[in-house]
Design a protein around this motif. Structure first.
Motif, short mmCIF file in Angstrom:
data_model
loop_
_atom_site.label_atom_id
_atom_site.label_comp_id
_atom_site.label_asym_id
_atom_site.label_seq_id
_atom_site.Cartn_x
_atom_site.Cartn_y
_atom_site.Cartn_z
N ALA A 21 0.84 -1.20 0.00
CA ALA A 21 0.00 0.00 0.00
C ALA A 21 0.87 1.24 0.00
CB ALA A 21 -0.90 0.00 1.23
N GLU A 22 0.57 2.13 -0.90
CA GLU A 22 1.25 3.43 -0.93
C GLU A 22 0.54 4.37 0.03
OE1 GLU A 22 3.83 4.26 -2.40
OE2 GLU A 22 4.20 2.80 -3.98
N PRO A 23 1.26 5.39 0.58
CA PRO A 23 0.57 6.38 1.40
C PRO A 23 -0.58 7.01 0.65
CG PRO A 23 2.94 6.61 1.60
CD PRO A 23 2.70 5.61 0.53
N GLY A 24 -0.41 7.24 -0.65
CA GLY A 24 -1.45 7.86 -1.44
C GLY A 24 -2.66 6.99 -1.63
N ASP A 25 -2.55 5.66 -1.28
CA ASP A 25 -3.68 4.76 -1.41
C ASP A 25 -4.63 4.87 -0.23
OD1 ASP A 25 -2.62 3.80 -3.76
OD2 ASP A 25 -1.53 2.16 -2.79
N GLN A 26 -4.25 5.63 0.78
CA GLN A 26 -5.10 5.78 1.96
C GLN A 26 -6.12 6.88 1.71
OE1 GLN A 26 -2.53 6.42 5.33
NE2 GLN A 26 -1.01 4.96 4.56
N PRO A 27 -7.38 6.53 1.51
CA PRO A 27 -8.38 7.54 1.16
C PRO A 27 -8.56 8.57 2.26
CG PRO A 27 -9.41 5.43 1.75
CD PRO A 27 -7.94 5.18 1.66
N GLY A 28 -8.70 9.79 1.80
CA GLY A 28 -9.03 10.87 2.73
C GLY A 28 -7.85 11.47 3.45
N TYR A 29 -6.62 10.98 3.18
CA TYR A 29 -5.47 11.53 3.88
C TYR A 29 -4.66 12.42 2.95
CZ TYR A 29 -1.09 12.01 6.37
OH TYR A 29 0.01 12.53 6.99
N ALA A 30 -4.37 13.62 3.40
CA ALA A 30 -3.54 14.54 2.64
C ALA A 30 -2.59 15.23 3.61
CB ALA A 30 -4.39 15.58 1.91
N PRO A 31 -1.29 14.97 3.52
CA PRO A 31 -0.34 15.56 4.46
C PRO A 31 -0.16 17.05 4.19
CG PRO A 31 0.83 14.42 2.76
CD PRO A 31 -0.62 14.14 2.52
N PRO A 32 0.26 17.79 5.20
CA PRO A 32 0.57 19.22 4.96
C PRO A 32 1.79 19.34 4.06
CG PRO A 32 1.25 18.54 7.17
CD PRO A 32 0.46 17.40 6.61
N GLU A 33 1.95 20.51 3.44
CA GLU A 33 3.06 20.73 2.52
C GLU A 33 4.42 20.50 3.18
OE1 GLU A 33 3.50 21.47 -0.80
OE2 GLU A 33 1.41 20.83 -0.90
N SER A 34 4.51 20.78 4.45
CA SER A 34 5.80 20.62 5.14
C SER A 34 6.23 19.16 5.25
CB SER A 34 5.72 21.23 6.54
OG SER A 34 4.74 20.56 7.32
N GLU A 35 5.32 18.24 4.97
CA GLU A 35 5.62 16.82 5.09
C GLU A 35 5.55 16.10 3.75
OE1 GLU A 35 3.02 15.18 8.02
OE2 GLU A 35 3.62 16.63 9.56
N ARG A 36 5.81 16.84 2.66
CA ARG A 36 5.72 16.25 1.33
C ARG A 36 7.06 16.34 0.61
NH1 ARG A 36 0.17 15.70 -0.35
NH2 ARG A 36 0.97 15.19 -2.41
N LEU A 37 7.21 15.48 -0.40
CA LEU A 37 8.39 15.48 -1.25
C LEU A 37 8.00 14.84 -2.58
CD1 LEU A 37 11.55 15.99 -1.37
CD2 LEU A 37 11.79 13.56 -0.84
N VAL A 38 8.42 15.48 -3.69
CA VAL A 38 8.17 14.93 -5.02
C VAL A 38 9.51 14.53 -5.62
CG1 VAL A 38 7.21 15.32 -7.31
CG2 VAL A 38 6.12 16.37 -5.30
N VAL A 39 9.63 13.25 -5.96
CA VAL A 39 10.87 12.70 -6.50
C VAL A 39 10.63 12.22 -7.93
CG1 VAL A 39 12.58 10.84 -6.30
CG2 VAL A 39 11.73 12.00 -4.24
#
Length: 338
Positions: A21-39
């Motif tokens: 399961a990817e974090p993005g597969d968890q419905p309804g969850y969106a982390p704040p910008e401070s906890e994100r990274l695009v690779v």
């Protein structure tokens, strides 16, 4: 040591299962910008996934991963310069990364104290991840052992149309291989490009992965690829063998770089530090890759002293990148015409 055992176990599980399961597969969850990274990464999933997963586990940072060919992704970074999407470019030969230095942000990781100067960027525009010698491969059912020993062997008329080589405008490793060949042959670059294009007989593969498949299935007799992928396929049972060129191979690192104007620069720096941490670097030999740290053993890989190594000219390769690709496309297109 506990962390390393956990990371090795995670790698083994992921390689066996190929899912999770990817974090993005968890419905309804969106982390704040401070906890994100695009690779953006050109690495194969079996390599990047366990590294990204462990980074998320240790830091709590949510990582979005976009995959593709190294040159393709670098072009995308350039096209997005006014509104960057990626924070990090993870993968690609540093000679290709250098071409896009205007779109990258310098950063010197404290972990580089354990990395030889030979593998470091002079201006910190990229951080090395692993070292990838270029090798020739051949189908053991079609080519005798010892028949292919040097780059000049690829120019034999008998091999015309039987050489597997990927498009260097898409594959960064293929571009590195092309420049390595030119440097080893030592003649006029245009003349050598033309001679090699002629012996390909118009054959150019879409990706570096296709090179291994073409040689393994016998549609091509010989190929040019990286040590890592060749060893994996050989040990998996494919009918291929490696030849380290006697006239020299290159030891160009692949790298990681921060995108200029990245939305999450602090997280990008943490990710780069992680990629050259001892824990991650120790995993590389499991993937048949050479670590860049001096405190990590090579495992079963041959020592550098056993190879004939060229002094690969990264500045020349970067400066002449577009020129080489334009000439190559012209010569190859000429061979494809009836």
């Amino acid at each position: 040591m506990k962390k390393l055992r956990y990371l090795c176990l995670l790698l083994a599980v992921l390689l066996l299962s190929g899912c999770g399961a990817e974090p993005g597969d968890q419905p309804g969850y969106a982390p704040p910008e401070s906890e994100r990274l695009v690779v953006y990464t050109s690495h194969k999933e079996e390599l990047w996934r366990p590294i990204v997963r462990e980074f998320e586990e240790r830091t709590g940072i949510w990582v979005d991963v976009v995959t593709g060919g190294s040159n393709e992704l670098l072009e995308r970074i350039a096209s997005e310069a006014d509104a960057p999407v990626a924070d990090v470019m993870f993968g690609g030969g540093v000679d290709s990364i250098e071409v896009y230095s205007d779109y990258l942000e310098p950063y010197v990781s404290p972990e580089t104290e354990r990395i030889p100067e030979l593998y470091l960027s002079s201006d910190g525009i990229w951080t090395p991840f692993s070292v990838l010698p270029v090798v020739m491969i051949y189908n053991t059912k079609l080519i005798d052992d010892g028949a292919i020993t040097a780059w000049r062997d690829l120019m034999r008329p008998g091999y015309r149309g039987k050489i597997a080589f990927a498009d260097p405008s898409v594959s960064g490793s293929s571009f590195t291989a092309l420049v390595t060949l030119l440097q080893a042959l030592g003649g006029d670059p245009d003349e050598e490009l033309l001679a090699f294009a002629e012996n390909l007989g118009g054959l150019e593969l879409d990706s570096s992965g296709d090179v291994l498949t073409a040689v393994a299935n016998g549609s091509c007799w010989i190929g040019i690829t990286l040590e890592e992928t060749a060893l994996k396929r050989r040990d998996a049972g494919d009918s291929i063998e490696l030849a380290y060129p006697e006239d020299g191979t290159s030891l160009v690192p692949d790298g990681t770089a921060i995108v200029r104007g990245a939305r999450h620069p602090d997280n990008a720096r943490r990710f780069i530090d992680f990629t050259v941490s001892r824990d991650v670097q120790q995993l590389l030999t499991v993937q048949y890759r050479r670590p860049v740290r001096t405190d990590v053993a090579l495992g079963s890989l041959p020592e550098v002293e056993q190879l004939s190594v060229l002094d690969y000219d990264i500045p020349w390769a970067s400066e002449h990148h577009d020129e080489v690709l334009m000439s190559w496309a012209f010569y190859l297109d000429r061979e494809e015409r009836p």
